[in-house]
Scaffold this active site. Structure first.
Site, PDB file in Angstrom:
ATOM      1  N   CYS A  44      48.944 -20.557  -3.280  1.00 40.86           N
ATOM      2  CA  CYS A  44      49.519 -19.762  -2.194  1.00 40.86           C
ATOM      3  C   CYS A  44      49.788 -20.584  -0.944  1.00 40.86           C
ATOM      4  O   CYS A  44      50.855 -20.480  -0.331  1.00 40.86           O
ATOM      5  CB  CYS A  44      48.629 -18.559  -1.877  1.00 40.86           C
TER       6      CYS A  44
ATOM      7  N   HIS B 190      44.122 -16.035   1.245  1.00 39.76           N
ATOM      8  CA  HIS B 190      45.468 -15.902   0.713  1.00 39.76           C
ATOM      9  C   HIS B 190      46.483 -15.883   1.857  1.00 39.76           C
ATOM     10  O   HIS B 190      46.173 -15.451   2.968  1.00 39.76           O
ATOM     11  CB  HIS B 190      45.583 -14.620  -0.113  1.00 39.76           C
TER      12      HIS B 190
ATOM     13  N   HIS C 190      54.829 -14.442  -2.275  1.00 42.22           N
ATOM     14  CA  HIS C 190      53.553 -15.155  -2.273  1.00 42.22           C
ATOM     15  C   HIS C 190      53.233 -15.614  -3.690  1.00 42.22           C
ATOM     16  O   HIS C 190      53.806 -15.127  -4.671  1.00 42.22           O
ATOM     17  CB  HIS C 190      52.437 -14.252  -1.731  1.00 42.22           C
TER      18      HIS C 190
END
Length: 237
Positions: A139, A191, A203
């Site tokens: 990510c 994240h 993402h």
């Protein structure tokens, strides 16, 4: 694997142990071990030049570099640095190279629309812990590389990137190209993704894909539930 080095990135060696060297990346300050067979030694002057000079980067998914002295060719992925390049040729120490592919050079202030456009380059890239290429990416590697293509320097991990930029007070303030960060049950940032138009987010989770974003977090229509809890939104633009 904690991260990847791409072609043209330089680093300082902190420690050596048998066939391994412990390094500090000059790109983002990230420390990791690499195999000593996989780098080219450079002088302190070259290191300083690489640290201070503006740099060009490859902008094709894959480009080909030929080391002209020995006529050896190898692929490099998008976002690789091309130090000191003029036209299609460049040199590092006593090595001379020719690059076959598209080149992007530092320029004007980055545009939000271009960040969104470049994020789609990685769409459906499989998730790979520590990855930074369109063949496998995590990510924060995803956000770091998309921002790099637009001349913006991001640190390596989501927990580091969240310290950069300006905080947005409300989700409605977020614009395409901004960063959204998410935490776990313990409150740690784990994240990050890039905000898209119409309150969507792109993402890397399983693969690079698009989901809905709201004040609670990321909602997966495929799973019919929230997969990530929104913690903070930031802008660097």
């Amino acid at each position: 694997m904690t991260t990847q080095l791409l072609f043209g990135e330089h680093f300082e060696i902190l420690e050596e142990h048998k066939s391994w060297v412990y390094i500090n990346s000059a790109i983002d300050g990230y420390k990791s071990w690499i195999d000593r067979k996989q780098y080219l030694s450079i002088s302190k002057d070259t290191f300083d030049q690489l640290s201070s000079a503006a740099y060009s980067r490859s902008s094709d998914i894959v480009g080909i570099i030929t080391e002209t002295t020995e006529n050896i060719s190898f692929p490099v992925t998008i976002g690789s640095r091309l130090p000191f390049i003029k036209g299609k040729e460049f040199a590092i120490e006593n090595k001379k190279y020719n690059f076959q592919g598209s080149v992007t050079t530092p320029g004007a202030k980055p545009k939000r629309s271009r960040i969104v456009e470049d994020s789609f380059i990685y769409l459906n890239t499989p998730y790979l812990w520590g990855g930074r290429s369109p063949f496998g990416i995590d990510c924060s590697g995803f956000t770091q590389m998309v921002y790099r293509l637009n001349g913006i320097k991001l640190l390596r991990d989501a927990s580091q990137q969240v310290e950069q930029g300006e905080t947005l007070d409300f989700p409605e303030e977020a614009k395409p190209g901004d960063l959204a960060f998410f935490d776990n049950d313990e409150g740690a940032i784990t994240h990050v993704g890039i905000v898209l138009p119409d309150m969507q987010i792109i993402h890397a989770s399983g693969k690079v894909h698009i989901d809905k974003l709201d004040h609670l977090g990321i909602f997966s229509e495929e799973r019919r539930n929230y997969t990530h809890n929104l913690r903070i939104l930031k802008t660097l633009l």
